[in-house]
Scaffold this motif. Structure first.
Motif, short mmCIF file in Angstrom:
data_model
loop_
_atom_site.label_atom_id
_atom_site.label_comp_id
_atom_site.label_asym_id
_atom_site.label_seq_id
_atom_site.Cartn_x
_atom_site.Cartn_y
_atom_site.Cartn_z
N ALA A 136 0.78 -1.32 -0.07
CA ALA A 136 0.10 -0.12 0.12
C ALA A 136 0.90 1.19 -0.20
O ALA A 136 0.55 2.29 -0.93
CB ALA A 136 -1.05 0.15 1.24
N PRO A 137 1.96 1.35 0.72
CA PRO A 137 2.76 2.39 0.66
C PRO A 137 3.20 2.87 -0.69
O PRO A 137 3.31 4.08 -1.25
CB PRO A 137 3.83 2.39 1.74
CG PRO A 137 3.55 1.41 2.60
CD PRO A 137 2.54 0.27 1.63
N ARG A 138 3.76 1.97 -1.33
CA ARG A 138 3.94 1.99 -2.87
C ARG A 138 3.02 2.57 -3.65
O ARG A 138 3.35 3.24 -4.49
CB ARG A 138 4.65 0.85 -3.36
CG ARG A 138 6.17 0.38 -2.62
CD ARG A 138 6.58 -1.12 -3.27
NE ARG A 138 7.22 -0.61 -4.64
CZ ARG A 138 7.17 -1.63 -5.67
NH1 ARG A 138 6.63 -2.80 -5.64
NH2 ARG A 138 7.91 -1.01 -6.67
N VAL A 139 1.71 1.86 -3.66
CA VAL A 139 0.73 2.57 -4.36
C VAL A 139 0.46 3.84 -3.90
O VAL A 139 0.30 4.84 -5.02
CB VAL A 139 -0.50 1.52 -3.94
CG1 VAL A 139 -1.92 2.22 -4.44
CG2 VAL A 139 -0.72 0.18 -4.31
N MET A 140 0.35 4.32 -2.63
CA MET A 140 0.29 5.72 -2.48
C MET A 140 1.29 6.79 -2.95
O MET A 140 1.05 7.64 -3.50
CB MET A 140 0.22 6.02 -0.95
CG MET A 140 -1.34 5.48 -0.40
SD MET A 140 -2.53 6.33 -1.13
CE MET A 140 -2.20 7.97 -0.94
N ALA A 141 2.68 6.23 -3.04
CA ALA A 141 3.76 6.88 -3.72
C ALA A 141 3.26 7.25 -5.26
O ALA A 141 3.48 8.17 -5.68
CB ALA A 141 4.88 6.13 -3.56
#
Length: 304
Positions: free
Chosen positions: A76-81
Motif C-alpha cells: 500500500a505505501p508504494r501504491v500511495m507513492a
C-alpha cells in the motif's frame, strides 16, 4: 506469475499469525529500494497503478482521489507513492471489489491516509470472520483491525459523483465470491472487474465464499452488454482488455464449464475430468487443474 493469485493473499494474511509461534529470525540486511510501480493512463483523470497484488484504478482531481482496490498490506505505501506522483490531492475513497487480501489488505494503511473504505455488505461480513479457501484447504484469519473493514457498505448498487466522473459500483452475485462489485467510470468508459476477469491466466473462483462459474459467466455477460469496442476493461490481474477480449474469456469459461459438466454427467471423477484436460485449447498462465477443480465445485456444490 503464480497461478491462482489468491495464494498471495493467503500467505499475506497467515504470515502474522504464523509469526506468533515462529522463533525470532536474525535481522535481515537492508532491502534494496524497490522501483516505482508502473502507471498506465486510461482517460484524462483515470489511471491504473499496476501493484504487486493487482491493478488499482485511480480517479484523481480537485475533489479528492478515489481508488478501486487497496493492494496487499505491504504494497500500500508504494501504491500511495505512485498515486501521489499522479496527483498529490488527498485520498478520499477506496472501493473494495471483494474481500480477498490482495484487494483489501491495504485498507488499514489507506484509512490512515484519510480514505473512507467502501465495499459490498459481504466484504465486511467475510473479513470479520475466518474464511476457508476450499481449493487450498486453508483458513484465512479474520481481519485483526477495525480499520481494515469497509465502513460504508451497500447491497446492490452505489453511485459516487466525483471529479467529473459518475462512478457506479454494482454487485454481481455469486461470481468470483458472493461480494464482488464491478466499478464503472461512466464518462471515461472504463470498467474495473476485479477478480471476475482474469486476463491471460486461469481464473480463480472462491467457491468457499459463494463463488460459482455460472455467476462469473453471468457477470461477464452483463459487462459485455454494457460495453462497446471503445470500452477499457480492467481485470484485477493482467493487462487492460477490450470487449473482444472479454467475449473470448467468456467463451472459454462456457466451454470449460460445459466440458466439466459433461464429465460429471458421465460419472467421471474430478481426477478423470482433469486428466482429460478440458482447458487444453487455451494457452494461459498458471496451472489448469485448480481451475478445473473450482469449476467442478461450482457445478456440484449446493447453491450458496
Amino acid at each position: 506469475m503464480k497461478s491462482l493469485l489468491t495464494v498471495v493473499a493467503l500467505m499475506a494474511l497467515a504470515g502474522p499469525a504464523l509469526a506468533q509461534t515462529a522463533p525470532t529470525p536474525a535481522p535481515a540486511p537492508p532491502a534494496a529500494p524497490q522501483p516505482p510501480l508502473q502507471v498506465q493512463r486510461l482517460a484524462t483523470n483515470v489511471n491504473v497503478v499496476i501493484g504487486d497484488g493487482g491493478n488499482i484504478l485511480v480517479l484523481n482531481g480537485p475533489e479528492g482521489v478515489l481508488l478501486v482496490d487497496a493492494e496487499l498490506p505491504q504494497g500500500a505505501p508504494r501504491v500511495m507513492a505512485a498515486v501521489a506522483a499522479i496527483d498529490p490531492t488527498p485520498l478520499r475513497f477506496v472501493i473494495d471489489t471483494h474481500w480477498h487480501v490482495d484487494h483489501t489488505g491495504g485498507n488499514r494503511y489507506l484509512t490512515g491516509q484519510g480514505a473512507v473504505i467502501i465495499g459490498h455488505d459481504a466484504v465486511r461480513k467475510r473479513r470479520m470472520e475466518n474464511q476457508t479457501l476450499r481449493v487450498y484447504n486453508a483458513t484465512v484469519p479474520a481481519a485483526r483491525y477495525p480499520e481494515s473493514l469497509p465502513i460504508l457498505t451497500f447491497d446492490n448498487t452505489m453511485t459516487l459523483h466525483l471529479n467529473g466522473q459518475t462512478v457506479r459500483a454494482f454487485h454481481v452475485p455469486g461470481a468470483h465470491t458472493d461480494g464482488d462489485v464491478l466499478v464503472h467510470f461512466v464518462e471515461a468508459d472504463v470498467i474495473h472487474m476485479g477478480d471476475v476477469y482474469f486476463a491471460g491466466m486461469y481464473p480463480f473462483i472462491d467457491t468457499g465464499s459463494g463463488g460459482r462459474v455460472q455467476g462469473m459467466i453471468a457477470a461477464v455477460d452483463r459487462v459485455i452488454a454494457m460495453s462497446d469496442e471503445d470500452t477499457k476493461i480492467l481485470p484485477a490481474h493482467g493487462p487492460v482488455g477490450t470487449r473482444a477480449d472479454l467475449i473470448a474469456y467468456r467463451d472459454m469459461l462456457v466451454r470449460v464449464m460445459n466440458t466439466v459438466q459433461a464429465g460429471i454427467n458421465a460419472g467421471q471423477t474430478l481426477e478423470q475430468i482433469q486428466a482429460s484436460r478440458p482447458a487444453a485449447a487455451w494457452t494461459l498462465a498458471g496451472e489448469a487443474d485448480p481451475f478445473i477443480a473450482v469449476v467442478h465445485d461450482s457445478l456440484t456444490l449446493p447453491a450458496s
